[in-house]
Design an enzyme around this catalytic site. Structure first.
Site, PDB file in Angstrom:
ATOM      1  N   GLU A 163       6.155 -80.642 -15.666  1.00  0.00           N
ATOM      2  CA  GLU A 163       4.707 -80.906 -15.668  1.00  0.00           C
ATOM      3  C   GLU A 163       4.390 -82.308 -15.150  1.00  0.00           C
ATOM      4  O   GLU A 163       3.312 -82.842 -15.414  1.00  0.00           O
ATOM      5  CB  GLU A 163       4.126 -80.724 -17.084  1.00  0.00           C
ATOM      6  CG  GLU A 163       4.314 -79.350 -17.698  1.00  0.00           C
ATOM      7  CD  GLU A 163       3.431 -78.250 -17.098  1.00  0.00           C
ATOM      8  OE1 GLU A 163       2.671 -78.535 -16.151  1.00  0.00           O
ATOM      9  OE2 GLU A 163       3.528 -77.099 -17.570  1.00  0.00           O
ATOM     10  N   HIS A 213       2.364 -83.021 -24.037  1.00  0.00           N
ATOM     11  CA  HIS A 213       2.128 -81.573 -23.998  1.00  0.00           C
ATOM     12  C   HIS A 213       3.063 -80.883 -24.982  1.00  0.00           C
ATOM     13  O   HIS A 213       4.259 -81.175 -25.009  1.00  0.00           O
ATOM     14  CB  HIS A 213       2.367 -81.050 -22.579  1.00  0.00           C
ATOM     15  CG  HIS A 213       2.527 -79.563 -22.503  1.00  0.00           C
ATOM     16  ND1 HIS A 213       1.571 -78.682 -22.946  1.00  0.00           N
ATOM     17  CD2 HIS A 213       3.547 -78.791 -22.048  1.00  0.00           C
ATOM     18  CE1 HIS A 213       1.992 -77.442 -22.758  1.00  0.00           C
ATOM     19  NE2 HIS A 213       3.202 -77.476 -22.219  1.00  0.00           N
ATOM     20  N   HIS A 234       3.635 -77.022 -27.622  1.00  0.00           N
ATOM     21  CA  HIS A 234       3.362 -75.592 -27.791  1.00  0.00           C
ATOM     22  C   HIS A 234       3.068 -75.291 -29.265  1.00  0.00           C
ATOM     23  O   HIS A 234       3.828 -74.568 -29.912  1.00  0.00           O
ATOM     24  CB  HIS A 234       4.565 -74.761 -27.337  1.00  0.00           C
ATOM     25  CG  HIS A 234       4.890 -74.850 -25.878  1.00  0.00           C
ATOM     26  ND1 HIS A 234       6.026 -74.297 -25.313  1.00  0.00           N
ATOM     27  CD2 HIS A 234       4.212 -75.407 -24.851  1.00  0.00           C
ATOM     28  CE1 HIS A 234       6.045 -74.516 -24.005  1.00  0.00           C
ATOM     29  NE2 HIS A 234       4.957 -75.199 -23.692  1.00  0.00           N
ATOM     30  N   GLU A 287     -13.453 -84.315 -41.379  1.00  0.00           N
ATOM     31  CA  GLU A 287     -13.271 -85.540 -40.602  1.00  0.00           C
ATOM     32  C   GLU A 287     -12.793 -85.290 -39.167  1.00  0.00           C
ATOM     33  O   GLU A 287     -12.650 -86.230 -38.389  1.00  0.00           O
ATOM     34  CB  GLU A 287     -12.337 -86.495 -41.351  1.00  0.00           C
ATOM     35  CG  GLU A 287     -13.070 -87.097 -42.542  1.00  0.00           C
ATOM     36  CD  GLU A 287     -12.165 -87.802 -43.525  1.00  0.00           C
ATOM     37  OE1 GLU A 287     -11.126 -87.230 -43.889  1.00  0.00           O
ATOM     38  OE2 GLU A 287     -12.506 -88.917 -43.930  1.00  0.00           O
ATOM     39  N   HIS A 329      -0.629 -70.861 -23.866  1.00  0.00           N
ATOM     40  CA  HIS A 329       0.474 -71.745 -23.490  1.00  0.00           C
ATOM     41  C   HIS A 329       0.634 -72.917 -24.474  1.00  0.00           C
ATOM     42  O   HIS A 329       1.696 -73.059 -25.082  1.00  0.00           O
ATOM     43  CB  HIS A 329       0.236 -72.255 -22.056  1.00  0.00           C
ATOM     44  CG  HIS A 329       1.309 -73.173 -21.548  1.00  0.00           C
ATOM     45  ND1 HIS A 329       1.512 -73.430 -20.216  1.00  0.00           N
ATOM     46  CD2 HIS A 329       2.242 -73.915 -22.198  1.00  0.00           C
ATOM     47  CE1 HIS A 329       2.531 -74.261 -20.066  1.00  0.00           C
ATOM     48  NE2 HIS A 329       2.981 -74.575 -21.258  1.00  0.00           N
TER      49      HIS A 329
HETATM   50  O1  2HA Z   1       9.054 -76.272 -20.626  1.00  0.00           O
HETATM   51  O2  2HA Z   1       6.356 -76.808 -21.696  1.00  0.00           O
HETATM   52  O3  2HA Z   1       4.783 -76.374 -19.645  1.00  0.00           O
HETATM   53  C1  2HA Z   1       8.223 -77.332 -20.450  1.00  0.00           C
HETATM   54  C2  2HA Z   1       6.854 -76.878 -20.607  1.00  0.00           C
HETATM   55  C3  2HA Z   1       6.108 -76.539 -19.390  1.00  0.00           C
HETATM   56 ZN    ZN Z   2       4.460 -75.892 -21.786  1.00  0.00          ZN
END
Ligand code: 2HA
Ligand code: ZN
Length: 272
Positions: A116, A140, A142, A170, A211
């Site tokens: 990414e 980022h 998940h 809050e 995602h």
């Molecule tokens: O594997 O999360 O979006 C890495 C990620 C790609």
């Molecule tokens: Zn990801």
């Protein structure tokens, strides 16, 4: 000094450990990047190698020319970062045009920065400008409940924001601008980078449908705290829906009273 004892590397590692324990990073899921301060690079300079190979970033980021970033490696597992940082993360340098990067430390057994990277760097460039240099972290993950909600709620900024704000009093103070929603897209490319960048003009949080989540912050605490807060709101939301849905909630007037007393600029168009 051992480079791994540098404060910014320790802060980076601590986030990856905590986040793995949260359950947000199955296998190689998720990625993290940090825009390194010049004085921090100075402290580790003797450990860096000269740039050898320059690789295309995939997006153009001229305002990041000559900057250094600490990033996770593509395919690497968050849970392994603390065990062997030099094999799982890297310091990269951006070239003078903002078109290419070169690895100057880490990923000692080969590999490349996070898949990414285009989204990370494109949004670093934007946030650096919007925050006058203060924003340094892009993250980022998940997180389970946030992803689950993207199968149930309409994929609209206002609906997601309002729903998440209502889940803890809050929360609107933590993300007063709300959250943006990116529809399902192929991960890792320029398209998701561009779609996320568009939202990041207004938000510090983007939900990627089916995602995960993408957040920005001035430091590791802010970025991790934001991810944690939004995901907790999503968890409450999932529980409430599983118990048959809301019987009462925080009203628009309640939000307005909160905004007044806490002096936060809640996004007006989400309050009706
Ligand atoms: O594997 O999360 O979006 C890495 C990620 C790609
Ligand atoms: Zn990801």
């Amino acid at each position: 000094m051992d480079i791994k004892n540098a404060g910014f590397i320790q802060g980076f590692i601590r986030l990856t450990e905590d986040a793995f324990r949260k359950g947000w990073h199955e296998r190689n899921g998720g990625n993290l990047s940090y825009r390194i301060r010049p004085e921090e690079i100075e402290t580790v300079k003797t450990e860096l190698k000269a740039p050898e190979e320059w690789v295309s970033i995939g997006v153009s980021v001229p305002k990041l020319a000559d900057e250094y970033f600490l990033v996770t490696g593509t395919g690497r597992y968050m849970r392994n970062v603390s065990l062997c940082p030099e094999d799982n993360i890297a310091i990269i340098k951006i070239d003078k045009a903002g078109e290419k990067y070169s690895i100057v430390w880490g990923l000692v057994h080969g590999g490349r920065p996070t898949s990414e990277l285009p989204t990370h760097l494109s949004n670093h460039e934007l946030k650096k400008e919007l925050t006058h240099g203060k924003n340094r972290v892009i993250y980022h993950a998940h997180p389970t409940n946030t992803i689950a909600l993207t199968f149930v709620l309409p994929l609209e900024d206002k609906v997601f924001t309002r729903e998440l704000w209502e889940m803890a009093t809050e929360d609107p103070v933590i993300f007063p601008r709300g959250v943006g929603v990116v529809p399902w897209m192929v991960p890792g490319g320029k398209a998701i980078a561009d779609a996320t960048r568009k939202l990041m003009r207004e938000y510090d949080v983007a939900v990627w449908a089916h995602h995960g989540m993408f957040v920005t912050g001035e430091n590791f605490d802010e970025a991790f705290g934001l991810m944690d807060t939004v995901e907790k709101a999503a968890e409450i939301c999932v529980k409430v829906r599983s118990m048959g849905g809301k019987k009462q909630t925080i009203t628009s007037q309640n939000f307005k009273d909160l905004a007044r007393d806490f002096q936060v600029d809640l996004r007006e168009e989400f309050l009706d």
